[in-house]
Write a protein that holds these residues in place. Structure first.
Motif, PDB file in Angstrom:
ATOM      1  N   LEU A  62       0.817  -1.207   0.000  1.00 35.52           N
ATOM      2  CA  LEU A  62       0.000   0.000   0.000  1.00 35.52           C
ATOM      3  C   LEU A  62       0.854   1.261   0.000  1.00 35.52           C
ATOM      4  O   LEU A  62       0.453   2.295  -0.547  1.00 35.52           O
ATOM      5  CB  LEU A  62      -0.942  -0.003   1.214  1.00 35.52           C
ATOM      6  CG  LEU A  62      -2.047  -1.070   1.192  1.00 35.52           C
ATOM      7  CD1 LEU A  62      -2.861  -1.018   2.479  1.00 35.52           C
ATOM      8  CD2 LEU A  62      -2.957  -0.888  -0.016  1.00 35.52           C
TER       9      LEU A  62
ATOM     10  N   LEU B 247       1.784   1.946  -3.544  1.00 34.45           N
ATOM     11  CA  LEU B 247       0.681   1.826  -4.491  1.00 34.45           C
ATOM     12  C   LEU B 247       0.634   2.963  -5.499  1.00 34.45           C
ATOM     13  O   LEU B 247       0.301   2.756  -6.662  1.00 34.45           O
ATOM     14  CB  LEU B 247      -0.650   1.744  -3.725  1.00 34.45           C
ATOM     15  CG  LEU B 247      -1.917   1.621  -4.562  1.00 34.45           C
ATOM     16  CD1 LEU B 247      -1.867   0.361  -5.427  1.00 34.45           C
ATOM     17  CD2 LEU B 247      -3.152   1.607  -3.660  1.00 34.45           C
TER      18      LEU B 247
ATOM     19  N   TYR C  37       3.679  -1.791 -10.303  1.00 33.21           N
ATOM     20  CA  TYR C  37       2.605  -0.837  -9.986  1.00 33.21           C
ATOM     21  C   TYR C  37       2.152  -0.086 -11.235  1.00 33.21           C
ATOM     22  O   TYR C  37       0.981   0.256 -11.368  1.00 33.21           O
ATOM     23  CB  TYR C  37       3.073   0.120  -8.889  1.00 33.21           C
ATOM     24  CG  TYR C  37       3.393  -0.610  -7.605  1.00 33.21           C
ATOM     25  CD1 TYR C  37       2.366  -1.028  -6.765  1.00 33.21           C
ATOM     26  CD2 TYR C  37       4.703  -0.935  -7.265  1.00 33.21           C
ATOM     27  CE1 TYR C  37       2.638  -1.728  -5.601  1.00 33.21           C
ATOM     28  CE2 TYR C  37       4.993  -1.636  -6.111  1.00 33.21           C
ATOM     29  CZ  TYR C  37       3.950  -2.035  -5.282  1.00 33.21           C
ATOM     30  OH  TYR C  37       4.226  -2.734  -4.138  1.00 33.21           O
TER      31      TYR C  37
ATOM     32  N   HIS D   2      -1.699  -0.098 -12.557  1.00 37.72           N
ATOM     33  CA  HIS D   2      -2.455   1.119 -12.867  1.00 37.72           C
ATOM     34  C   HIS D   2      -2.932   1.138 -14.320  1.00 37.72           C
ATOM     35  O   HIS D   2      -4.070   1.523 -14.598  1.00 37.72           O
ATOM     36  CB  HIS D   2      -1.598   2.351 -12.577  1.00 37.72           C
ATOM     37  CG  HIS D   2      -1.330   2.563 -11.113  1.00 37.72           C
ATOM     38  ND1 HIS D   2      -2.320   2.504 -10.162  1.00 37.72           N
ATOM     39  CD2 HIS D   2      -0.183   2.834 -10.440  1.00 37.72           C
ATOM     40  CE1 HIS D   2      -1.799   2.733  -8.964  1.00 37.72           C
ATOM     41  NE2 HIS D   2      -0.500   2.926  -9.112  1.00 37.72           N
TER      42      HIS D   2
ATOM     43  N   ALA E  32      -4.291  -6.589  -4.395  1.00 41.15           N
ATOM     44  CA  ALA E  32      -3.942  -6.265  -5.785  1.00 41.15           C
ATOM     45  C   ALA E  32      -5.134  -6.491  -6.712  1.00 41.15           C
ATOM     46  O   ALA E  32      -5.469  -5.621  -7.545  1.00 41.15           O
ATOM     47  CB  ALA E  32      -2.750  -7.108  -6.241  1.00 41.15           C
TER      48      ALA E  32
ATOM     49  N   ILE F 135      -7.876  -3.852  -5.947  1.00 40.09           N
ATOM     50  CA  ILE F 135      -7.614  -2.544  -6.567  1.00 40.09           C
ATOM     51  C   ILE F 135      -7.910  -2.595  -8.056  1.00 40.09           C
ATOM     52  O   ILE F 135      -8.560  -1.696  -8.600  1.00 40.09           O
ATOM     53  CB  ILE F 135      -6.159  -2.118  -6.296  1.00 40.09           C
ATOM     54  CG1 ILE F 135      -6.000  -1.746  -4.816  1.00 40.09           C
ATOM     55  CG2 ILE F 135      -5.758  -0.944  -7.194  1.00 40.09           C
ATOM     56  CD1 ILE F 135      -4.570  -1.584  -4.386  1.00 40.09           C
TER      57      ILE F 135
END
Length: 500
Positions: A2, A5, A12, A16, A137, A140
């Motif tokens: 986190l 993140l 990462y 995204h 993961a 998210i």
């Protein structure tokens, strides 16, 4: 994890870029819902036809998720997601140019294919993150991607209103819908050129056989066949709905023909499943205990996804019109209020995965969340025009939290069943989310909102009972690396739910 993140490097960056790809597919997938009543008035659609379009929007996602899952395991997420994003422009433009109900049915059926993008990112994220981080993961990825439903319901009406001068002062819904497809197609090109399937030095594992899921016991084979039939049943249910006299899309003979085609599709699926698992079924091959997994566990995850994501699909599809009619609101205001449901995805789905990672038991996380889904939807059953709007919003947001957290908890388990077949398994589980959406919206089209809410609530409580007694904790749920893996760059071997 986190703490890092919000960095945009290494894994990462992949996370995204991948959740944003999913975000765009969701914006496209739900670009009809905020304009349902407006389009209905402009094209003179009956209320039953508008509800049926919501079902059409979900229907082809069922077979598409299965097909995309197989293509994904074979070709990798980079190519698969990129092509899907570029394809999105086709149904978006078809919807924007539609002039009657029949054209809308075709365009929304095609849009269902775009909704299958979810399973692609599940495999991509599983390649870049370790088991101990899998819940957060995947949460998210799924939650921030599902936030696209909020983007559609909140932003698109404003775009339509702000560009109304192009449409003679009326809501410019055609431009707003077309724009979503164009943006998705452009991002598809960007995604293809900027991501890779696995970290450098890591091999992308593929199933040994294609065409169907390879199971490890005869009992699991028959469970898979029953699971396949359930998905075919959902498509047959849609065909029946399209034949009803107040819909006027299929004739009776066309409905029977559709059922015949679906029966042929089921027969073909069964043959491919037999072909892939022939050695097992004829006794020529047996799997050691360490390599077995129960398809019954996959089936139970399919049920959890019906009650979580299936209910979310139904709620997101019907809430704008529900708030508009229940509280006599303008469609823009109603759409913004209804958008509070998908808005929570930004936090709730990741929290479901995070709780699953930290609670110490993925099984009991799933069970408790399922109870929350059931209770909150049963509360929503009682919403009516006498309720204060803030209280009605609070109850729907409570239901949204548990349903979306349930999605995160489900997919904290899915990638741990059989690593190299994650695409196919994720496709099966994801398709049952759409199965739930189709069944729930069919019930809604024949009844009313309170009946829908109570049905979703009761189903979730039954699911909680099933999880408590039959769901097994995945082996290696909280490991630092995958079983048999020495480092993040080593070849990943599958983690199995062992059969007892």
């Amino acid at each position: 994890m986190l703490k890092k993140l919000f960095s945009f490097s290494d894994r990462y960056r992949i996370l995204h870029q991948t959740w944003f790809a999913f975000f765009l597919t969701f914006v496209c997938w739900f670009n009809f819902a905020p304009f349902a009543t407006t389009i209905g008035r402009e094209l003179h659609l009956a209320p039953e036809q508008i509800k049926t379009l919501g079902i059409c929007n979900l229907a082809l996602t069922i077979p598409a998720r299965l097909i995309i899952g197989m293509l994904l395991d074979r070709f990798g997420p980079r190519i698969t997601y990129s092509i899907l994003l570029m394809f999105a422009v086709v149904p978006c433009l078809a919807t924007a140019l539609a002039q009657d109900f029949n054209q809308l049915v075709i365009s929304r059926l095609l849009m269902g294919i775009v909704g299958s993008g979810f399973v692609v990112g599940i495999r991509m994220v599983a390649e870049w993150f370790q088991p101990k981080e899998m819940g957060v993961a995947q949460g998210i990825y799924g939650g921030w991607g599902n936030f696209g439903a909020f983007g559609a319901e909140f932003a698109l009406p404003m775009i339509a209103v702000s560009t109304s001068f192009f449409a003679g002062g009326a809501s410019n819904w055609r431009f707003a819908i077309a724009l979503t497809g164009i943006i998705a197609a452009i991002y598809g090109v960007i995604y293809y050129n900027t991501v890779q399937d696995t970290p450098t030095g890591k091999v992308y594992s593929k199933p040994k056989k294609n065409g169907s899921l390879e199971v490890t016991t005869i009992k699991s084979f028959w469970a898979m066949i029953v699971s396949n039939f359930g998905l075919i049943f959902a498509l047959g249910l849609l065909a029946w709905r399209l034949e009803q006299k107040n819909i006027h899309f299929l004739t009776l003979s066309q409905m029977y023909l559709t059922w015949l085609v679906l029966a042929g599709l089921f027969a073909y699926q069964t043959y491919k499943a037999w072909e892939v698992n022939r050695e097992l079924l004829t006794g020529k091959k047996t799997y050691p205990a360490s390599e077995r997994f129960q398809f019954g566990q996959v089936a139970l995850l399919e049920f959890t996804y019906i009650t979580s994501f299936g209910s979310e699909l139904a709620a997101v599809s019907m809430l704008p019109a529900f708030f508009e009619k229940t509280f006599a609101l303008e469609h823009v205001i109603a759409g913004m209020i209804a958008a509070t449901y998908p808005f929570l995805n930004l936090f709730s789905r990741p929290s479901g995965g995070l709780i699953s990672d930290k609670f110490g038991s993925r099984k009991w996380t799933m069970t408790i969340i399922s109870v929350g889904i059931g209770v909150s939807y049963l509360m929503a059953h009682f919403i009516n025009s006498s309720w204060p709007i803030p209280v009605a919003i609070a109850v729907t947001m409570l239901a949204a939290y548990f349903a979306q957290a349930g999605c995160g908890a489900t997919y904290s388990i899915v990638p741990m069943i059989k690593k190299e077949a994650t695409g196919q398994i994720a496709g099966n589980v994801g398709a049952y989310g759409n199965f739930g959406g189709v069944v729930y919206l069919t019930i809604f089209s024949l009844t009313d909102a309170p009946t829908l809410f109570s049905t979703m609530g009761i189903a979730a409580l039954i699911c909680a009972f099933m999880c408590a007694f039959f769901l097994k904790e995945p082996k290696g749920s909280f490991a630092a690396t995958y079983e048999g893996e020495a480092s993040e760059t080593a070849t990943q071997n599958p983690i199995f739910l062992t059969e007892e």
